[in-house]
Design an enzyme around this catalytic site. Structure first.
Site, mmCIF file in Angstrom:
data_model
loop_
_atom_site.group_PDB
_atom_site.id
_atom_site.type_symbol
_atom_site.label_atom_id
_atom_site.label_comp_id
_atom_site.label_asym_id
_atom_site.label_seq_id
_atom_site.Cartn_x
_atom_site.Cartn_y
_atom_site.Cartn_z
ATOM 1 C CG PHE A 1 -14.889 15.016 3.000
ATOM 2 C CD1 PHE A 1 -14.006 14.402 1.491
ATOM 3 C CD2 PHE A 1 -14.552 12.617 3.246
ATOM 4 C CE1 PHE A 1 -13.709 13.506 0.051
ATOM 5 C CE2 PHE A 1 -14.183 12.183 2.145
ATOM 6 C CZ PHE A 1 -13.836 12.507 0.500
ATOM 7 C CG ASP B 1 -5.828 -1.670 7.828
ATOM 8 O OD1 ASP B 1 -6.261 -1.823 6.318
ATOM 9 O OD2 ASP B 1 -5.955 -0.249 8.031
ATOM 10 C CG ASP C 1 -7.316 -4.343 2.575
ATOM 11 O OD1 ASP C 1 -7.048 -4.195 1.251
ATOM 12 O OD2 ASP C 1 -6.999 -3.940 3.705
ATOM 13 C CG ASP D 1 -1.881 -0.682 1.208
ATOM 14 O OD1 ASP D 1 -2.387 -0.851 -0.003
ATOM 15 O OD2 ASP D 1 -2.541 -1.419 2.105
ATOM 16 C CG MET E 1 -16.768 18.201 -2.851
ATOM 17 S SD MET E 1 -17.664 18.685 -4.253
ATOM 18 C CE MET E 1 -19.642 18.573 -3.015
#
Length: 723
Positions: free
Chosen positions: A408, A559, A563, A341, A414
């Site tokens: 956000f 994590d 994943d 990552d 945004m």
């Protein structure tokens, strides 16, 4: 994070800086460990324990047979001549004793390795104290969690079952493994990780997993139990570090079969010697044949094979990495593709505002003021850094009275502020902000649009992340003001490490959610071989499957719950301890420090394990060749004078030659235990270079060492009466 201190050390005192203190070191082998492992080694003399190692079981059988002959000799007229030469009194007993010591030393190697794990497990057991759990009687996720968690029953932690819901407040121990389903709290995990700094655990994210035995330091959380009693993360760690559940890996099994096959070949060879010697009227006694067999079979690697595997897992534990199986450690050594990552692994992950880039005709302070207003509802490091950057330029506006913050969201991409007069200020990705203006009926004119995209492309190509700032005034319309340049700094020294990995034949792939331009710039700066931009969980899984279809072994870190499929698919899946329970269940390793860069160290440790096993196998087989030249000529030189040409060591007598060889065969195991536990020093190189170095050092050394060692022992043995 403290990436080098041994896991399972005692909890550090408050205020201890684990990151700055040196890691405690321990010797790979010492007399204290040897004495402590002796009881376990004696217990392993049980043939029911030894049969798993065919080589050492064969030595045990030879020792038992020789002992029986030594006991019977006084009733059969004393020691019999062997190979036409007299055998001194006590010779058979001497051979028997050293054969038993050979088995004992082999058991010591394994017991010392296991003892290191048991000492670590004992520290873990202190975290399994019985705790009181506040179990919720009837939890309803649809209503206020605080209200539904009010009615609780106090039960012992051992009574908790899967899916029970418990409440844990500040100062209390978490009674079992679980996921936070409500609330946020700081947790002390030093009993598990050795890291004194508290960590944050909260519901609804990738940092929701908590471990039984850790302590809540602040606030109050509601936890859903995800493990049965006796099957918690700590229970599994104890079993694994003790070696109780360590299954032999495919490579170990294959090497064991090879060693057993070689042993059978040597058994046949030794059995044919006596008829040949008898034909020459010089029969060889059974103790001598047993000694010859033990010296020729690969006892050295047979004795150390298990210890090498246990020590490999132990080295990972010292780096605060728990391997769920020995297979995972071996796979790490064979990895050819690393998926890394970007955020937190290749870069520091704390993107910070470095500059405001205003469009033509826009005042820089106006852009900075609008960027600050749009960041007042943005608690992320990026939002905070924008406020700090503007403050250094003398711009620090407060939210006007009556304004409404706009947080956000993943949907809008945004954040912003709605002022009381109807003016709206927004900050976010360029595409999101431009789409917002168009949706509000205020499309951007071609010229400022082209200039804005030129700025954002330049920022992305430099490896930064652009955020566009725009305002929408109901009176004058909507306009973009410019962009904020966020920089994500690449960690120092990574380019050199990736160069080393490339020399080892390992391909590195950076995975990021950034756009391709940003990903390309970061990849070039870091020195990775390839990158995957705008990656989704499905993209990660597909990439791993493509690599594996091409014959590559893949390692990755993760994590989050999203994943888990990729971690399960990867050959080496390293889950972060701070991650979700799903991620830790899917991976075959858990990094207790939650440091994604640890993946590079894991690969190094895996390769060191394979190299150590290969080096000691080479040394063991080379030993057998040298011992052949030591024993055979001395045994049959009187019958076949032509063998004198092979008696390179000029040993004193056949009896001293056999005795010296059997003593050397036992002692060399003890000498090599530290190397088996510590591992052969690893240097990044290609497979052919590593093979050449092993043949030169351990192959040649394995041939020379017996010549020197057996000759020196022979000089001492020859001083004994009768030899």
């Amino acid at each position: 994070m403290n990436t080098s201190s041994p896991v399972l050390d005692r909890p550090q005192p408050a205020g201890h800086d684990a990151a700055s203190s040196p890691a405690p070191t321990r010797r790979a082998f010492g007399w204290t460990q040897l004495v402590g492992a002796l009881p376990g080694a004696l217990r392993k003399l049980n043939p029911a324990e030894l049969w798993r190692s065919p080589v050492m079981f064969l030595v045990w059988v030879g020792a038992a047979l020789t002992t029986a002959i030594a006991i019977a000799e006084p009733f059969l007229g004393g020691p019999q001549n062997s190979g036409g030469t007299p055998v001194p009194a006590g010779f058979t007993w001497g051979i028997a004793v050293w054969l038993w010591l050979t088995v004992l030393f082999a058991n010591l190697a394994e017991s010392v390795a296991e003892g290191r794990g048991k000492a670590q497990a004992q520290a873990l057991r202190t975290t399994r104290t019985a705790t009181v759990a506040h179990r919720v009687r009837a939890y309803d996720a649809a209503t206020d969690a605080a209200a539904t968690a009010a009615a609780t029953d106090d039960v012992a932690s051992s009574e908790l079952a899967l899916d029970d819901v418990v409440v844990v407040s500040a100062g209390e121990l978490i009674p079992g493994d679980g996921d936070v389903i409500w609330g946020i709290a700081t947790v002390d995990e030093s009993a598990i990780t050795g890291e004194s700094a508290p960590v944050v655990r909260e519901s609804g994210g990738d940092r929701s997993a908590v471990t039984g035995g850790t302590r809540v330091l602040s606030d109050r959380i509601v936890v859903r139990i995800t493990s049965q009693p006796g099957q918690t993360f700590v229970d599994r760690m104890i079993a694994l570090v003790e070696g109780a559940n360590r299954q032999r890996t495919p490579n170990e099994i294959a090497l064991g079969i090879l060693l057993a096959s070689l042993s059978i070949v040597f058994v046949i060879v030794v059995l044919t010697l006596n008829p040949i010697a008898s034909y020459a009227a010089s029969p060889v006694s059974i103790p001598v044949l047993v000694a010859l067999l033990v010296c020729l079979i690969p006892t050295t690697i047979g004795a150390l094979l298990s210890a090498i595997g246990i020590a490999g897992m132990d080295r990972l534990v010292q780096h605060n990495v728990l391997a769920m199986s020995g297979r995972a450690v071996e796979a790490a050594g064979d990895v050819t593709t690393l998926l890394l990552d970007k955020t937190g692994t290749i870069t520091y992950g704390n993107r910070r505002a470095s500059a405001f880039v205003a469009l033509t005709g826009v005042d820089g302070d106006e852009l900075a003021r609008a960027a600050v207003l749009s960041s007042l509802a943005d608690p992320t490091p990026e939002g905070v850094s924008i406020v700090e950057l503007a403050a250094t330029q003398g711009v620090a506006p407060a939210a006007p009275e009556g304004s409404t913050p706009v947080p956000f969201t993943a949907q809008t991409r945004m954040s912003g502020l709605d002022l009381a007069d109807g003016t709206q200020v927004r900050k976010g990705a360029a595409s999101a902000v431009l789409a917002w203006l168009e949706a509000e009926g205020q499309p951007v004119a071609p010229q400022p649009r082209a200039e804005l995209l030129q700025f954002t492309d330049a920022i992305a190509q430099s490896g930064g992340t652009p955020l566009v700032v725009a305002t929408l005034d109901p009176r004058t319309g909507g306009v973009p003001l410019g962009a904020v340049h966020l920089k994500d700094v690449v960690k120092e020294g990574l380019a050199e490490r990736f160069t080393q990995l490339r020399a080892m034949g390992i391909r590195t792939v950076m995975i990021t959610g950034d756009n391709p331009l940003t990903a390309r710039a970061i990849a070039a700066e870091a020195g990775v071989d390839d990158f995957l931009a705008e990656a989704t969980p499905e993209d990660k899984l597909a990439l791993i499957q493509r690599e594996q279809a091409g014959g590559a072994l893949v390692a990755m870190t993760g994590d989050g719950t999203n994943d888990a499929p990729a971690l399960a698919q990867a050959d080496v899946g390293v889950a972060m301890n701070t991650g979700t329970s799903a991620a830790k269940e899917a991976g075959n390793m858990v990094d207790l420090d939650s440091d994604p860069t640890k993946l590079i160290d894991i690969v190094r440790i895996g390769k060191q394990l394979l190299i150590t096993r290969g080096a000691l196998t080479t040394f063991s087989l080379a030993n057998d060749i040298a011992k052949y030249f030591a024993i055979i000529p001395a045994m049959f030189m009187g019958v076949f004078p032509g063998l004198a040409a092979l008696n390179l060591m000029q040993l004193h007598s056949p009896a001293s030659a056999v005795t010296s060889a059997i003593i050397f065969n036992a002692i060399i195991i003890i000498v090599l235990i530290p190397l088996a536990l510590k591992g052969v020093a690893y240097r990044p190189a290609s497979a052919s270079q590593i093979l050449g170095r092993n043949l030169l050092i351990y192959g040649l050394g394995g041939v020379i060492a017996p010549f020197v060692g057996i000759k020196l022992i022979d000089l001492v043995v020859s001083l004994l009466p009768g030899f």
